[in-house]
Design a protein around this motif. Sequence first.
Motif, mmCIF file in Angstrom:
data_model
loop_
_atom_site.group_PDB
_atom_site.id
_atom_site.type_symbol
_atom_site.label_atom_id
_atom_site.label_comp_id
_atom_site.label_asym_id
_atom_site.label_seq_id
_atom_site.Cartn_x
_atom_site.Cartn_y
_atom_site.Cartn_z
ATOM 1 N N THR A 237 -47.217 -71.791 7.785
ATOM 2 C CA THR A 237 -47.086 -70.712 6.788
ATOM 3 C C THR A 237 -46.703 -71.343 5.452
ATOM 4 N N ASP A 238 -46.371 -70.496 4.479
ATOM 5 C CA ASP A 238 -45.938 -71.047 3.187
ATOM 6 C C ASP A 238 -44.707 -71.935 3.426
ATOM 7 N N ARG A 241 -40.986 -70.980 2.920
ATOM 8 C CA ARG A 241 -40.199 -70.099 3.799
ATOM 9 C C ARG A 241 -39.537 -70.922 4.917
ATOM 10 N N PRO A 250 -47.876 -65.263 -0.217
ATOM 11 C CA PRO A 250 -49.060 -65.231 0.666
ATOM 12 C C PRO A 250 -50.202 -66.116 0.166
ATOM 13 N N CYS A 253 -50.415 -69.342 1.929
ATOM 14 C CA CYS A 253 -50.264 -69.261 3.383
ATOM 15 C C CYS A 253 -51.600 -68.966 4.096
ATOM 16 N N VAL A 255 -52.047 -67.716 6.926
ATOM 17 C CA VAL A 255 -52.009 -66.439 7.661
ATOM 18 C C VAL A 255 -52.541 -65.316 6.764
ATOM 19 N N TRP A 256 -52.240 -65.425 5.486
ATOM 20 C CA TRP A 256 -52.722 -64.399 4.560
ATOM 21 C C TRP A 256 -54.252 -64.335 4.548
ATOM 22 N N VAL A 271 -47.624 -57.022 3.799
ATOM 23 C CA VAL A 271 -47.476 -58.483 3.840
ATOM 24 C C VAL A 271 -47.039 -58.997 2.467
ATOM 25 N N CYS A 275 -43.417 -60.526 2.273
ATOM 26 C CA CYS A 275 -43.356 -61.990 2.144
ATOM 27 C C CYS A 275 -42.576 -62.362 0.876
ATOM 28 N N ILE A 280 -39.895 -59.420 5.549
ATOM 29 C CA ILE A 280 -40.448 -59.605 6.905
ATOM 30 C C ILE A 280 -40.416 -61.095 7.265
ATOM 31 N N GLY A 281 -40.377 -61.367 8.526
ATOM 32 C CA GLY A 281 -40.445 -62.758 8.983
ATOM 33 C C GLY A 281 -41.894 -63.130 9.261
ATOM 34 N N CYS A 282 -42.132 -64.427 9.371
ATOM 35 C CA CYS A 282 -43.521 -64.882 9.566
ATOM 36 C C CYS A 282 -44.075 -64.457 10.924
ATOM 37 N N CYS A 285 -45.151 -61.030 10.603
ATOM 38 C CA CYS A 285 -46.349 -60.954 9.752
ATOM 39 C C CYS A 285 -47.613 -61.308 10.548
HETATM 40 S S1 SF4 Z 1 -44.671 -63.754 5.668
HETATM 41 FE FE1 SF4 Z 1 -46.800 -63.898 6.242
HETATM 42 S S2 SF4 Z 1 -47.854 -64.459 4.357
HETATM 43 FE FE2 SF4 Z 1 -45.686 -64.896 4.044
HETATM 44 S S3 SF4 Z 1 -45.469 -67.051 4.585
HETATM 45 FE FE3 SF4 Z 1 -44.985 -65.828 6.410
HETATM 46 S S4 SF4 Z 1 -46.872 -65.696 7.523
HETATM 47 FE FE4 SF4 Z 1 -47.385 -66.340 5.465
#
Ligand code: SF4
Length: 345
Positions: A237-238, A241, A250, A253, A255-256, A271, A275, A280-282, A285
């Motif tokens: 992820t980023d 974080r 995002p 990242c 995942v985005w 998201v 983010c 929220i946690g990864c 997400c």
């Molecule tokens: S919250 Fe989602 S978009 Fe942000 S770093 Fe985590 S996984 Fe990636």
Amino acid sequence: MFPERVLSGMRPTGLLHLGHYHGVLKNWVKLQNEFPCLFFVADWHALTTHYETPEVIKENVWDMVIDWLAAGVDPEKATLFIQSKVPEHAELHLLLSMNTPLSWLERVPTYKDQQEKLSDKDLGTYGFLGYPLLQSADILIYRATQVPVGEDQVPHIELTREIARRFNHFYSKEKLLDAKGAEIGRKPILLEPKALLTEASKMPGLDGMKMSKSYQNTLALRETPENISQKIRKMPTDPARVRRTDPGDPAKCPVWQLHEVYSDDNTKQWVQEGCKSAGIGCIQCKEPIIQAVTAELAPMRERAAMYTENPALVRKIIEEGCDRARAMATDTMKDVRKHMGLDYS
Ligand code: SF4
């Protein structure tokens, strides 16, 4: 003069993944409802790069056909076949090679590109230089009117059109006349196909790069729900974080990128806000992605299981497809041989 016909092939060199689904198979499923389609296993093409490891091809042919069927390719609507089971492709390739200037093949952009990309393999072969011509033969032998391709493959269709034009120029003697009896050209023997431009797959892999077997960042079409969940949970992820309370972005990242493919606007907004505010946690997400991919692949896994348990059915589908394809190829070859003076009957 010739009926609409779409042709597309795929090399059997590995398990199919979501990149193939979003980049090719989804389009095939759409096209089969719009045109008569021919989809083929390009096993001879695979040999141009895997001539030292033919076992790779053998292992993958049937699995690939099952993946096609699992993805929704319908043998009632499209003709599915294996290239080497229609040896007329090789005959046309040979005949076309007689009058194709070498420089036309040497200037195909993918020729040098691929040689550089696959530098671990010796691709200074006759077969590799000639593979765009074999591709042209694949297309021309069915008098395909349209060939779905990405931007990078357009030069191959251009080459095919030039080859058809040259062939018709040499061998077609029948004049085409307008209403007043004036000659407006020659009746084509081989048909110039059109490129049906398809958008390049935006399917990102698990690391944010393009999804590809060589990057080992794929989700296979027959991935189990456990593996889907595990692989997505492990996605990077980023890096900002580090802790749950650190905000992220995002845009940095991978995942985005998957949210961009799978999520609706509400989820995407959730998201973005979650983010950037560390709301929220990864893992949280990633949950909607896990659910979306699992739901997308569930019917494919089910269909694949049905075909895997019934290999005779898969073989029958291909056998029938090969027969249909061969009948079309034979038709064209009769014409080609006649015009080249090779019908000695
Ligand atoms: S919250 Fe989602 S978009 Fe942000 S770093 Fe985590 S996984 Fe990636």
